[in-house]
Design a protein around this motif. Sequence first.
Motif, PDB file in Angstrom:
ATOM      1  N   SER A 223      42.006  45.947  37.968  1.00 31.83           N
ATOM      2  CA  SER A 223      41.096  45.876  38.911  1.00 31.83           C
ATOM      3  C   SER A 223      40.797  44.513  39.193  1.00 31.83           C
ATOM      4  O   SER A 223      41.018  43.396  38.366  1.00 31.83           O
ATOM      5  N   ILE A 224      40.236  44.106  40.500  1.00 36.02           N
ATOM      6  CA  ILE A 224      40.176  42.719  40.835  1.00 36.02           C
ATOM      7  C   ILE A 224      38.618  42.272  40.530  1.00 36.02           C
ATOM      8  O   ILE A 224      38.259  41.267  40.799  1.00 36.02           O
ATOM      9  N   PHE A 225      37.955  43.523  39.827  1.00 34.74           N
ATOM     10  CA  PHE A 225      36.686  43.072  39.591  1.00 34.74           C
ATOM     11  C   PHE A 225      36.403  42.677  38.225  1.00 34.74           C
ATOM     12  O   PHE A 225      36.935  43.310  37.333  1.00 34.74           O
ATOM     13  N   THR A 226      35.637  41.326  37.968  1.00 34.94           N
ATOM     14  CA  THR A 226      35.508  41.324  36.437  1.00 34.94           C
ATOM     15  C   THR A 226      34.446  42.126  35.788  1.00 34.94           C
ATOM     16  O   THR A 226      33.502  42.718  36.413  1.00 34.94           O
ATOM     17  N   PRO A 227      34.456  42.070  34.522  1.00 29.13           N
ATOM     18  CA  PRO A 227      33.532  43.088  33.783  1.00 29.13           C
ATOM     19  C   PRO A 227      32.063  42.589  34.034  1.00 29.13           C
ATOM     20  O   PRO A 227      31.896  41.401  34.204  1.00 29.13           O
ATOM     21  N   GLY A 228      31.300  43.305  34.448  1.00 33.40           N
ATOM     22  CA  GLY A 228      29.729  43.087  34.549  1.00 33.40           C
ATOM     23  C   GLY A 228      29.578  42.994  36.115  1.00 33.40           C
ATOM     24  O   GLY A 228      28.468  42.694  36.389  1.00 33.40           O
ATOM     25  N   LEU A 229      30.535  42.993  36.934  1.00 25.92           N
ATOM     26  CA  LEU A 229      30.451  42.651  38.455  1.00 25.92           C
ATOM     27  C   LEU A 229      29.912  43.866  39.188  1.00 25.92           C
ATOM     28  O   LEU A 229      29.026  43.600  39.934  1.00 25.92           O
ATOM     29  N   ILE A 230      30.313  44.898  38.711  1.00 24.07           N
ATOM     30  CA  ILE A 230      30.108  46.268  39.144  1.00 24.07           C
ATOM     31  C   ILE A 230      28.674  46.553  38.775  1.00 24.07           C
ATOM     32  O   ILE A 230      28.622  46.973  37.655  1.00 24.07           O
TER      33      ILE A 230
END
Length: 806
Positions: A223-230
């Motif tokens: 995923s392009i999203f880092t942990p904690g971003l969503i």
Amino acid sequence: MKYVPRFHPLTYAEIIFFSLLLFLSYAYGSDPAAVSTVGNISGKVLDKETKQPIPNVNVLLLGTSIGASTDVNGKFVIKHVGEDIYKLQFSSVGYMPRIETEVRVVRNKTTMVKDIELNEQAVSGDVVEVTAGVFSEDNVSPVTNFTYSREEIRRSPGAAGDIFRAIETLPGVSSSGGEFSAFAVRGGSPRDNIVVVDNIPFDKVSHFDGGTEEQEAQGGRFSIFTPGLIDEANFQAGGFSAKYGGKMASFVDLKIKEGNRESFMMNGTYDVLGWEVNYDGPSFLHEKTSILFSARHQDFTTILNMTGQKDLGYPSFSDVVLKTTTEIDARNKISILGIYSPEFFERTLDNVYEIDTKDYDNGLAKSEDAKYLLGTNWRILTGVSSVLENTLYYRGNAAEFWRSQSYVYEVNGNLIPKEQAYVRKDYYTARSRENEFGIKSQFTHNPSIQSTLSTGILIQRISVEYTNYQNGPDTLFTFDANDYRPDPSNYFIILDPFFINTAFEARKFTYAGFADYSYSVTDTWVILPGVRYEYSEFNRNSYVSPRFSTSYELTERIKLRAATGIYYQSPELRIVWFDGSNALLKNERAVHYIAGVTTYLSDDVKLTTEVYHKDLDDLIIKPDRTSDKRTNGGSGYARGIDIGLVKKFVDKWYGQVNYSYSTSRRNDNNGLGEYNYDFDQPHVFNILFGYEFDNEWSFSTKWKYATGRPKDSYIVHADIFNNPDYLRYSKEITDNNTERLPDFHTWNIRVDYRKQFGSVALVAFLDILNLYGRLNVNEERFIELTGKIDPKGFEILPSFGMKLEF
């Protein structure tokens, strides 16, 4: 998938940042003014549909007598709360109560809770909604859906904070696991799912979405999203409303976290995969503007070196995300989101010489890809019972790919020296540019407490530029028995550049509009009819999609649900550019039939059972491997049952037990009959358990089993060139998906540790995917040099690291 190790030194910027982080950590940790162990909680409560602020909502910290109530703007503040993890209960007359779990209070900080949205409820006698809270999203969803919070995503074992790896635990969801994070739903493919990011359609959400034909079918890897971003992910496996379109399997609605306007949080991570930095706090430029910034770089050199996987190249990627949120006034709120995600992969001759068997993979490759998005959301409260949400965005990606071929062989049992190896360099190249400019608007109005009307439009201008170039003929060593061969006695296919070299450029508009109407017939029966219209200038076709769903509350703890509808899926742009005639392909069509029951065994435990059937037609197929031309000649169906038992995080533990049985069949209508679809996995079983020992230590584990994915039957032909000095083999596919890969199963664990030192927290984690190191095969690659099959897949992938947070 295997990679050769490569050392990735810290850059000067990284060294300076982490030195600064350590200095600030010491400074804040030793500040006498920072010894307080209390913080604050603030937030805002809104109406789910109209986004209007709700005053006089009671907010209670469960397990304590501490609380507050919202003001006329829907805002609340709870002060002087001890450092801990809490559950907040929200209740108000005329609304369904809700519980927000895992609200962490950090000393000397104000924790901003995401906007709490309550569902309106008609007050009738002494009726009380028993399921107060943790499953509040179920109360207005006619079809079963699942919501993941930021903490649930982070804690998912084996996911390393990747939202798409976390989703694979849900009923009806399957994936190849290991290197692939993309997921398939109810017999569909990973490319059949709608992904919405902050109200923006954005399907370029994974890195390394490509490779061999088999790898490309399985979707992206990270995923392009880092942990904690969503902040929150909402998932629905089918039967979704007319608001969503363009795909025919499922939707995932991702909400990026908003920055904290009250106090800032900054952290940095350096682990075995790379580095990451995050800022969440005020902009210091405008008092009502917050900023969320996240940047990371990951290189898999070290981790794949540790796991003994050396031979397939150098992968690395970066992600930069920036979001600002501004409350202009009580009625206007604007957010701006920017994403930039470049990636790089290269396989060189050095990698070929790392192979420790005679099954040499001589293919060389290099790819560069960059995904980007810039979008603005403007929410306007247009009245006491209505809201207008406008979105303007620009997104796209630019990619280049080069393929080369090396010729490495043995002489007297030894590989020829590397300098003597011949390389046919860059014999195939592909370049693509995709850009999309979109305008989206949705108006929601509550005429009464029993009804809600939503209407919206979407206008997109899509620009594409593609080139394919093959320098000279190429040989296909894998072919289908029905593929065209000028000479049937030749057990190989020569690809002429005339049929490969293409250039395609287009700029087209697409249009869509929808209307959804939710009506409470009685206090226990809700219906939701809707319709969607779509038109594309690519194929010049119009499509009308009626939808209908309903839910009935049999008792306070049992709900019956059903849905049906027509769903259209437009051809992928990558297919369009393969052959100019593909632009005229019709949209694929699916008809969903869904029925289910949800039983709330307690306030934090629910059992869902849902059966479904999907009829599919106008499916896009590739009749001949020697041509990139596609047709709409396919049809098929998918049916099955999903059973899920979910225990939310209450009283220190949480868990899931999910089972899915399904059948997914296709027919290319070429006289050969039905066959198992590529993602037909009859049995999928997941069990997940997590426990929080105290404020510092937590543990979670997951075991997953899935039937092996289908694979083709084949025969191997030897010495296809009739030249023993140039021995080559070929693979002739005799039947489509009549056999299966080995069954998939994996055991994942995660351990988290958090220790507070004054105002600085040390956060550490260990996350292991496939703990017992079983080779879960996701691809069997044919080696033309030996005639053997090389099974590909990950055996174990550990991830660990530390983060300083202040």
